[in-house]
Design an enzyme around this catalytic site. Structure first.
Site, PDB file in Angstrom:
ATOM      1  N   GLY A 101       5.228 -10.754  13.427  1.00 19.37           N
ATOM      2  CA  GLY A 101       4.590  -9.448  13.592  1.00 19.37           C
ATOM      3  C   GLY A 101       3.099  -9.581  13.850  1.00 19.37           C
ATOM      4  CG  LEU A 117      -2.598  -2.328  10.019  1.00 20.03           C
ATOM      5  CD1 LEU A 117      -3.981  -2.007  10.559  1.00 20.03           C
ATOM      6  CD2 LEU A 117      -2.071  -1.128   9.220  1.00 20.03           C
ATOM      7  CG  LEU A 128       3.270  -7.994   4.392  1.00 20.22           C
ATOM      8  CD1 LEU A 128       2.215  -7.316   3.574  1.00 20.22           C
ATOM      9  CD2 LEU A 128       3.139  -9.467   4.379  1.00 20.22           C
ATOM     10  N   GLY A 129       6.068  -6.171   1.104  1.00 22.56           N
ATOM     11  CA  GLY A 129       6.749  -4.942   0.707  1.00 22.56           C
ATOM     12  C   GLY A 129       5.797  -3.780   0.881  1.00 22.56           C
ATOM     13  CE1 TYR A 146       8.985   0.240   5.887  1.00 25.13           C
ATOM     14  CE2 TYR A 146       8.097   1.208   3.877  1.00 25.13           C
ATOM     15  CZ  TYR A 146       7.964   0.360   4.962  1.00 25.13           C
ATOM     16  OH  TYR A 146       6.808  -0.365   5.111  1.00 25.13           O
ATOM     17  CE  LYS A 150       8.887  -3.211   4.137  1.00 24.04           C
ATOM     18  NZ  LYS A 150       8.517  -4.449   4.838  1.00 24.04           N
ATOM     19  CB  THR A 194      -2.281   0.540  -1.539  1.00 22.95           C
ATOM     20  OG1 THR A 194      -2.326   1.955  -1.583  1.00 22.95           O
ATOM     21  CG2 THR A 194      -3.546  -0.004  -0.884  1.00 22.95           C
ATOM     22  CE  LYS A 196      -2.483  15.596  13.385  1.00 26.58           C
ATOM     23  NZ  LYS A 196      -1.901  16.218  12.177  1.00 26.58           N
TER      24      LYS A 196
HETATM   25  N1  LIG Z   1       0.797  -0.012   7.521  1.00 21.29           N
HETATM   26  C1  LIG Z   1       0.791   0.201   6.210  1.00 21.29           C
HETATM   27  O1  LIG Z   1       0.132   1.139   5.708  1.00 21.29           O
HETATM   28  C2  LIG Z   1       1.554  -0.705   5.298  1.00 21.29           C
HETATM   29  C3  LIG Z   1       2.330  -1.765   5.767  1.00 21.29           C
HETATM   30  N2  LIG Z   1       3.013  -2.548   4.880  1.00 21.29           N
HETATM   31  C4  LIG Z   1       3.888  -3.636   5.326  1.00 21.29           C
HETATM   32  O2  LIG Z   1       3.197  -4.550   6.145  1.00 21.29           O
HETATM   33  C5  LIG Z   1       4.086  -5.106   7.132  1.00 21.29           C
HETATM   34  C6  LIG Z   1       3.470  -4.943   8.497  1.00 21.29           C
HETATM   35  O3  LIG Z   1       3.217  -3.573   8.749  1.00 21.29           O
HETATM   36  P1  LIG Z   1       2.239  -3.084   9.916  1.00 21.29           P
HETATM   37  O4  LIG Z   1       1.430  -4.227  10.375  1.00 21.29           O
HETATM   38  O5  LIG Z   1       1.592  -1.848   9.437  1.00 21.29           O
HETATM   39  O6  LIG Z   1       3.286  -2.684  11.044  1.00 21.29           O
HETATM   40  P2  LIG Z   1       3.062  -2.643  12.626  1.00 21.29           P
HETATM   41  O7  LIG Z   1       4.030  -1.618  13.122  1.00 21.29           O
HETATM   42  O8  LIG Z   1       1.639  -2.495  12.964  1.00 21.29           O
HETATM   43  O9  LIG Z   1       3.529  -4.082  13.100  1.00 21.29           O
HETATM   44  C7  LIG Z   1       4.837  -4.499  12.899  1.00 21.29           C
HETATM   45  C8  LIG Z   1       5.112  -5.687  13.772  1.00 21.29           C
HETATM   46  O10 LIG Z   1       6.491  -6.023  13.590  1.00 21.29           O
HETATM   47  C9  LIG Z   1       6.988  -6.510  14.786  1.00 21.29           C
HETATM   48  N3  LIG Z   1       8.417  -6.177  14.898  1.00 21.29           N
HETATM   49  C10 LIG Z   1       9.005  -4.977  14.675  1.00 21.29           C
HETATM   50  N4  LIG Z   1      10.325  -5.078  14.938  1.00 21.29           N
HETATM   51  C11 LIG Z   1      10.558  -6.359  15.343  1.00 21.29           C
HETATM   52  C12 LIG Z   1      11.721  -7.060  15.784  1.00 21.29           C
HETATM   53  N5  LIG Z   1      12.916  -6.473  15.846  1.00 21.29           N
HETATM   54  N6  LIG Z   1      11.579  -8.355  16.131  1.00 21.29           N
HETATM   55  C13 LIG Z   1      10.368  -8.957  16.062  1.00 21.29           C
HETATM   56  N7  LIG Z   1       9.245  -8.354  15.661  1.00 21.29           N
HETATM   57  C14 LIG Z   1       9.348  -7.046  15.312  1.00 21.29           C
HETATM   58  C15 LIG Z   1       6.229  -5.846  15.913  1.00 21.29           C
HETATM   59  O11 LIG Z   1       6.075  -6.825  16.913  1.00 21.29           O
HETATM   60  P3  LIG Z   1       5.656  -6.528  18.467  1.00 21.29           P
HETATM   61  O12 LIG Z   1       4.268  -5.991  18.400  1.00 21.29           O
HETATM   62  O13 LIG Z   1       5.726  -7.856  19.111  1.00 21.29           O
HETATM   63  O14 LIG Z   1       6.648  -5.523  18.990  1.00 21.29           O
HETATM   64  C16 LIG Z   1       4.912  -5.433  15.254  1.00 21.29           C
HETATM   65  O15 LIG Z   1       3.828  -6.180  15.720  1.00 21.29           O
HETATM   66  C17 LIG Z   1       5.425  -4.369   6.968  1.00 21.29           C
HETATM   67  O16 LIG Z   1       6.303  -5.142   6.221  1.00 21.29           O
HETATM   68  C18 LIG Z   1       5.032  -3.128   6.185  1.00 21.29           C
HETATM   69  O17 LIG Z   1       6.094  -2.681   5.393  1.00 21.29           O
HETATM   70  C19 LIG Z   1       2.933  -2.345   3.520  1.00 21.29           C
HETATM   71  C20 LIG Z   1       2.187  -1.318   3.014  1.00 21.29           C
HETATM   72  C21 LIG Z   1       1.459  -0.410   3.852  1.00 21.29           C
HETATM   73  C1  LIG Z   2       2.509   3.217   3.650  1.00 18.41           C
HETATM   74  C2  LIG Z   2       3.485   4.301   3.313  1.00 18.41           C
HETATM   75  O1  LIG Z   2       3.468   5.283   4.341  1.00 18.41           O
HETATM   76  C3  LIG Z   2       4.427   6.332   4.283  1.00 18.41           C
HETATM   77  O2  LIG Z   2       4.242   7.135   3.163  1.00 18.41           O
HETATM   78  P1  LIG Z   2       3.039   8.138   3.016  1.00 18.41           P
HETATM   79  O3  LIG Z   2       1.939   7.513   2.243  1.00 18.41           O
HETATM   80  O4  LIG Z   2       3.543   9.428   2.485  1.00 18.41           O
HETATM   81  O5  LIG Z   2       2.609   8.277   4.549  1.00 18.41           O
HETATM   82  P2  LIG Z   2       1.616   8.987   5.514  1.00 18.41           P
HETATM   83  O6  LIG Z   2       0.431   8.148   5.692  1.00 18.41           O
HETATM   84  O7  LIG Z   2       2.383   9.325   6.744  1.00 18.41           O
HETATM   85  O8  LIG Z   2       1.243  10.384   4.811  1.00 18.41           O
HETATM   86  C4  LIG Z   2       0.429  10.470   3.688  1.00 18.41           C
HETATM   87  C5  LIG Z   2       0.099  11.909   3.377  1.00 18.41           C
HETATM   88  O9  LIG Z   2      -0.752  12.414   4.408  1.00 18.41           O
HETATM   89  C6  LIG Z   2      -0.274  13.674   4.863  1.00 18.41           C
HETATM   90  N1  LIG Z   2      -0.734  13.926   6.233  1.00 18.41           N
HETATM   91  C7  LIG Z   2      -1.617  14.893   6.577  1.00 18.41           C
HETATM   92  N2  LIG Z   2      -1.799  14.931   7.903  1.00 18.41           N
HETATM   93  C8  LIG Z   2      -1.026  13.911   8.408  1.00 18.41           C
HETATM   94  C9  LIG Z   2      -0.834  13.459   9.727  1.00 18.41           C
HETATM   95  O10 LIG Z   2      -1.370  13.982  10.710  1.00 18.41           O
HETATM   96  N3  LIG Z   2       0.008  12.396   9.867  1.00 18.41           N
HETATM   97  C10 LIG Z   2       0.632  11.788   8.793  1.00 18.41           C
HETATM   98  N4  LIG Z   2       1.428  10.716   9.005  1.00 18.41           N
HETATM   99  N5  LIG Z   2       0.456  12.248   7.525  1.00 18.41           N
HETATM  100  C11 LIG Z   2      -0.357  13.282   7.344  1.00 18.41           C
HETATM  101  C12 LIG Z   2       1.225  13.556   4.683  1.00 18.41           C
HETATM  102  O11 LIG Z   2       1.834  14.832   4.691  1.00 18.41           O
HETATM  103  C13 LIG Z   2       1.309  12.855   3.332  1.00 18.41           C
HETATM  104  O12 LIG Z   2       1.114  13.779   2.284  1.00 18.41           O
HETATM  105  C14 LIG Z   2       5.796   5.776   4.285  1.00 18.41           C
HETATM  106  O13 LIG Z   2       6.040   5.155   5.466  1.00 18.41           O
HETATM  107  C15 LIG Z   2       5.977   4.792   3.152  1.00 18.41           C
HETATM  108  O14 LIG Z   2       7.203   4.154   3.322  1.00 18.41           O
HETATM  109  C16 LIG Z   2       4.864   3.798   3.059  1.00 18.41           C
HETATM  110  O15 LIG Z   2       5.053   2.655   2.690  1.00 18.41           O
END
Ligand SMILES: NC(=O)C1=CN([C@@H]2O[C@H](COP(=O)(O)OP(=O)(O)OC[C@H]3O[C@@H](n4cnc5c(N)ncnc54)[C@H](OP(=O)(O)O)[C@@H]3O)[C@@H](O)[C@H]2O)C=CC1
Ligand SMILES: C[C@H]1O[C@H](OP(=O)(O)OP(=O)(O)OC[C@H]2O[C@@H](n3cnc4c(=O)[nH]c(N)nc43)[C@H](O)[C@@H]2O)[C@@H](O)[C@@H](O)C1=O
Length: 316
Positions: free
Chosen positions: A11, A15, A106-107, A137, A141, A165, A188
């Site tokens: 991945g 991010l 990563l959970g 989801y 995890k 987080t 936005k």
């Molecule tokens: N974002 C967040 O706020 C949080 C994220 N996490 C965890 O961190 C980890 C990464 O998340 P994040 O970086 O945000 O996610 P992104 O969506 O930014 O990146 C996920 C990556 O996974 C790869 N991927 C998805 N599906 C496949 C597949 N079928 N085969 C190969 N590669 C795949 C994609 O690769 P490609 O670009 O090549 O398509 C992509 O680059 C996850 O496990 C997530 O649960 C945990 C807490 C919060």
């Molecule tokens: C990382 C975490 O992320 C997710 O959980 P979440 O924290 O609820 O996610 P969120 O970032 O989308 O929202 C946080 C809060 O923000 C409010 N909110 C306002 N305005 C917008 C808006 O414009 N977009 C989004 N997405 N949310 C909005 C929204 O209504 C909520 O109250 C899951 O994937 C979970 O599985 C996980 O792991």
């Protein structure tokens, strides 16, 4: 890890994965291996087996997953549980079959019960009902955590699990339907400023609280724990501070320089009321975050202007 250890970052364009790659490269690790999802679909076991047999990585950061914000999780629950179970099962088992020295899974803090006592301790796992908007989801995890722990017990592997987080930073997803709140609000507010729109819509009531960690901090923690921590206990990763969505919206409005009004669309879900993580285990292991939210927001908006706004959004 040694500087020439072969390290697979799954991945690496996402991010988290891209931040881990930046951290590893900056720290002098030179033998990194990556594949995009087009080159290697991690849901396909035969492709995963062929990759591990060919590359024989020594260390694996499993940052590939199906990831999205509250609406994406709510609207596509089957994809979230299926893809995550498949990706993590294939990678964790292939890592075992091929003698990987250490894997970091990563959970997410959504594994904890919706009404877990705050701040949420690692031992609150499986003590109550999950938040319905992301239960599939979260179940995937939790299965990944249990798989790492079970492989450690039965096969003597060294697979660790970290629970970050909510994260933000470079290479975040800015799509308004599938993104998390922070990148959604950056986009936005930015578009409302450019178009002189009088109001910006924020989903839900604005009262839920969330904790936000910059992805470079998370990557620093991930590499630190890969080098220093082994064990079956989960480790929460966070700042230890949270803010309401209303406060976050106001901060982003200020960062972007938007002068209009914020309105709340209460037909959209709030999700979990609060998700503050207890970071005492992490601090006990010797790590703490360094990038305050105000600085991180400025950096994330700068990245958005440089990489997203210029290239795609406003030409749509
Ligand atoms: N974002 C967040 O706020 C949080 C994220 N996490 C965890 O961190 C980890 C990464 O998340 P994040 O970086 O945000 O996610 P992104 O969506 O930014 O990146 C996920 C990556 O996974 C790869 N991927 C998805 N599906 C496949 C597949 N079928 N085969 C190969 N590669 C795949 C994609 O690769 P490609 O670009 O090549 O398509 C992509 O680059 C996850 O496990 C997530 O649960 C945990 C807490 C919060
Ligand atoms: C990382 C975490 O992320 C997710 O959980 P979440 O924290 O609820 O996610 P969120 O970032 O989308 O929202 C946080 C809060 O923000 C409010 N909110 C306002 N305005 C917008 C808006 O414009 N977009 C989004 N997405 N949310 C909005 C929204 O209504 C909520 O109250 C899951 O994937 C979970 O599985 C996980 O792991």
């Amino acid at each position: 890890m040694n500087s020439d250890s072969k390290i697979y970052v799954a991945g690496h364009r996402g991010l988290v994965g891209s931040a881990i790659v930046r951290k590893l490269q900056d720290s002098g690790y030179s033998n990194l291996v990556f594949r995009t999802s087009h080159q290697l679909d991690l849901t396909k076991r035969d492709q995963v087996d062929a990759f591990f047999e060919e590359e024989q990585p020594e260390y694996v950061f499993l940052a590939a997953a199906k990831v999205g914000g509250i609406m994406a999780n709510n609207d596509y629950p089957a994809e979230f549980i299926r893809d995550n179970l498949m990706i993590q099962t294939n990678v964790i088992d292939a890592a075992h079959q091929n003698g990987v020295k250490k894997l970091l899974f990563l959970g997410s803090t959504c594994i904890y019960p919706k009404l877990a006592a705050q701040p949420m301790r690692e031992d609150s796992l499986l003590t109550g009902e999950l938040e319905p908007t992301n239960e599939p989801y979260a179940i995937a995890k939790i299965a990944g955590i249990k798989m790492c722990q079970s492989y450690n017990r039965q096969y003597g592997t060294n697979f660790i699990s970290i629970m970050p987080t909510n994260l933000y930073g470079p290479n975040d997803n800015f799509d308004l339907n599938s993104s998390h709140v922070l990148p959604a609000l950056i986009r936005k507010f930015h578009e409302a400023k450019l178009n002189n729109t009088q109001t910006v819509e924020v989903w839900g009531t604005g009262t839920p609280k969330r904790e936000f960690l910059y992805s470079d901090d998370l990557a620093d923690a991930a590499v630190y724990l890969m080098n220093t921590y082994s064990g079956n206990d989960l480790v929460n990763i966070g700042m230890g501070k949270d803010i309401s969505i209303k406060e976050l919206a106001e901060k982003i409005g200020n960062t972007v320089g938007y002068k209009g009004e914020i309105i709340f669309n209460t037909s959209k879900p709030d999700g979990a009321p609060r998700k503050l993580v207890d970071i005492s285990r992490l601090t006990g292991l010797g790590w703490q975050a360094e990038i305050p939210l105000d600085d991180g927001l400025g950096m994330a908006y700068g990245w958005f202007l440089e990489h997203v706004e210029k290239n795609t959004l406003l030409t749509n």
